[in-house]
Design an enzyme around this catalytic site. Structure first.
Site, PDB file in Angstrom:
ATOM      1  N   ARG A  16       8.587   4.461   1.511  1.00  0.00           N
ATOM      2  CA  ARG A  16       9.378   4.948   2.651  1.00  0.00           C
ATOM      3  C   ARG A  16       9.960   6.339   2.412  1.00  0.00           C
ATOM      4  NH1 ARG A  16      10.556  -0.877   3.559  1.00  0.00           N
ATOM      5  NH2 ARG A  16       9.869  -1.324   5.678  1.00  0.00           N
TER       6      ARG A  16
ATOM      7  N   GLN B  94       7.352  -9.719   7.979  1.00  0.00           N
ATOM      8  CA  GLN B  94       8.590  -9.315   7.309  1.00  0.00           C
ATOM      9  C   GLN B  94       9.265  -8.123   7.990  1.00  0.00           C
ATOM     10  OE1 GLN B  94       6.328  -8.561   3.516  1.00  0.00           O
ATOM     11  NE2 GLN B  94       7.838  -6.950   3.233  1.00  0.00           N
TER      12      GLN B  94
ATOM     13  N   MET C 192      11.479   5.482  -6.549  1.00  0.00           N
ATOM     14  CA  MET C 192      10.199   5.659  -5.842  1.00  0.00           C
ATOM     15  C   MET C 192      10.045   4.571  -4.788  1.00  0.00           C
ATOM     16  SD  MET C 192       7.538   6.820  -8.740  1.00  0.00           S
ATOM     17  CE  MET C 192       7.909   8.257  -9.739  1.00  0.00           C
TER      18      MET C 192
ATOM     19  N   GLY D 299       8.580  -5.216  -8.412  1.00  0.00           N
ATOM     20  CA  GLY D 299       9.436  -4.120  -8.860  1.00  0.00           C
ATOM     21  C   GLY D 299      10.908  -4.472  -8.756  1.00  0.00           C
TER      22      GLY D 299
ATOM     23  N   ASP E 109      13.409  -3.828  -5.542  1.00  0.00           N
ATOM     24  CA  ASP E 109      13.686  -4.885  -4.558  1.00  0.00           C
ATOM     25  C   ASP E 109      14.249  -6.093  -5.318  1.00  0.00           C
ATOM     26  OD1 ASP E 109      12.510  -3.704  -2.029  1.00  0.00           O
ATOM     27  OD2 ASP E 109      10.865  -3.467  -3.436  1.00  0.00           O
TER      28      ASP E 109
ATOM     29  N   GLY F  18       0.806  -1.220   0.000  1.00  0.00           N
ATOM     30  CA  GLY F  18       0.000   0.000   0.000  1.00  0.00           C
ATOM     31  C   GLY F  18       0.834   1.261   0.000  1.00  0.00           C
ATOM     32  N   TYR F  19       0.165   2.389   0.289  1.00  0.00           N
ATOM     33  CA  TYR F  19       0.730   3.721   0.168  1.00  0.00           C
ATOM     34  C   TYR F  19       1.325   3.850  -1.235  1.00  0.00           C
ATOM     35  CZ  TYR F  19       1.788   8.234   2.021  1.00  0.00           C
ATOM     36  OH  TYR F  19       1.783   9.590   2.243  1.00  0.00           O
ATOM     37  N   LEU F  20       0.441   3.645  -2.189  1.00  0.00           N
ATOM     38  CA  LEU F  20       0.852   3.419  -3.573  1.00  0.00           C
ATOM     39  C   LEU F  20       1.438   4.686  -4.218  1.00  0.00           C
ATOM     40  CD1 LEU F  20      -2.249   1.288  -4.653  1.00  0.00           C
ATOM     41  CD2 LEU F  20      -0.034   0.493  -3.782  1.00  0.00           C
TER      42      LEU F  20
ATOM     43  N   HIS G 152       4.213   1.593  -8.217  1.00  0.00           N
ATOM     44  CA  HIS G 152       3.187   0.537  -8.127  1.00  0.00           C
ATOM     45  C   HIS G 152       2.258   0.590  -9.352  1.00  0.00           C
ATOM     46  CE1 HIS G 152       3.917   1.145  -3.649  1.00  0.00           C
ATOM     47  NE2 HIS G 152       4.155  -0.140  -3.807  1.00  0.00           N
TER      48      HIS G 152
HETATM   49  O1  PAF Z   1       7.605  -5.458  -1.915  1.00  0.00           O
HETATM   50  C1  PAF Z   1       6.647  -5.410  -1.145  1.00  0.00           C
HETATM   51  O2  PAF Z   1       5.871  -4.446  -1.144  1.00  0.00           O
HETATM   52  C2  PAF Z   1       6.420  -6.553  -0.167  1.00  0.00           C
HETATM   53  O3  PAF Z   1       7.621  -7.079   0.281  1.00  0.00           O
HETATM   54  C3  PAF Z   1       5.494  -7.659  -0.723  1.00  0.00           C
HETATM   55  C4  PAF Z   1       6.116  -8.335  -1.929  1.00  0.00           C
HETATM   56  C5  PAF Z   1       4.154  -7.061  -1.111  1.00  0.00           C
HETATM   57  C6  PAF Z   1       5.276  -8.724   0.346  1.00  0.00           C
HETATM   58  O4  PAF Z   1       4.711  -8.183   1.495  1.00  0.00           O
END
Ligand code: PAF
Length: 280
Positions: A185, A55, A182, A145, A148, A22-24, A28
């Site tokens: 955070r 996580q 982008m 994306g 990551d 979220g917080y797109l 995204h």
């Molecule tokens: O990359 C993210 O936003 C998160 O790690 C994911 C893949 C949605 C898993 O919670």
């Protein structure tokens, strides 16, 4: 969600899936556009929003993680998302705090270095929640994306190792006009930190320049020293790691050449940011 997904499967509909916390932002939305391309006009695009507690380490920013579901819903609607799935903690991990949830998925190789070093419990949470989301949404294709990069590699490996019948696609990092990747955070940064946060993309740019200026392999430790010095020019920045590796296997590289991948994590103030690129 799963009942709906099973119905789509019976109807032969192709499902494209974008998992998010979220917080797109526009990054995204580019994944959503990719999902639409891959699912086709007749297909279904599903996005999920779930700030996955497993996580985050106890010392990390779970409770502070930015959230704005109303805005996210409207962005998803405008971008043509067909179904937005936003489960609660109780639905995803029923009884987790009282021993009622006890199954986790762990990738044991690619998850070890870099982010796995700095955040040892992180990828176990990611693979667990992504496996659960795959089982709930039953996508044909899932889009992640490239920012990551290690996460995408770990998820691709999990998908292959556990025989999930879907394709993992990695879409390019979207950047602000000054190069900052982008990220939700970025919202934590104050104006001064926001300026200094460009140090990540500047470090990638410097590494690219160094690598393309010579045909000879460059000693990774020497290049790391140069990049560490560059990051240290920003008073708010503290380098967590910089690594060079093979972009596919994530195997660490002692000599850096064109095509070597670089990733780095930097604290800017209290905010930990990551970025990566192939050096060419
Ligand atoms: O990359 C993210 O936003 C998160 O790690 C994911 C893949 C949605 C898993 O919670």
């Amino acid at each position: 969600m799963q009942r709906l997904a099973l119905r789509w499967r019976r109807e032969g509909k192709r499902v494209g899936f974008v998992p998010t916390m979220g917080y797109l932002h526009d990054g995204h939305m580019s994944l959503v556009r990719r999902a639409r391309q891959l699912a086709g006009k007749q297909g279904i695009v599903v996005a999920s929003i779930y700030v996955n507690p497993t996580q985050f380490a106890p010392t990390e920013d779970l409770s502070a993680y930015p959230r704005d579901l109303a805005r996210d819903k409207s962005l998803c609607r405008d971008a043509g998302v067909d179904v937005l799935f936003f489960p609660s903690d109780a639905e995803m991990y029923p009884g987790r705090n009282s021993g009622g949830y006890s199954t986790y998925v762990v990738e044991k190789r690619l998850a070890l270095g870099m982010e796995g070093n700095s955040r040892p419990t992180h990828f176990g949470g990611v693979t667990t929640v992504v496996a659960k989301l795959f089982n709930l949404v039953l996508p044909d294709v899932a889009i992640f994306g490239a920012k990551d990069w290690q996460q995408a590699a770990v998820i691709r490996r999990m998908t292959r190792d556990l025989n999930f019948p879907l394709k993992v696609v990695v879409a390019p990092t979207r950047r602000e006009s000054d190069g900052l990747a982008m990220s939700s955070r970025n919202k934590y940064l104050n104006p001064n930190e926001r300026k200094q946060a460009t140090i990540l993309s500047r470090a990638l740019k410097l590494a690219k320049e160094v690598v393309t200026a010579t045909r000879k392999p460059i000693n990774a430790d020497l290049l790391k020293k140069r990049l560490t010095a560059l990051v240290a020019t920003q008073p708010a920045a503290r380098l967590d790691y910089v690594e060079f590796f093979d972009g596919q296997t994530l195997q660490s590289a002692e000599a850096v050449t064109r095509g070597t991948h670089m990733a780095l994590a930097v604290f800017v103030g209290k905010t930990r940011l990551i970025d990566n690129a192939e050096l060419r």
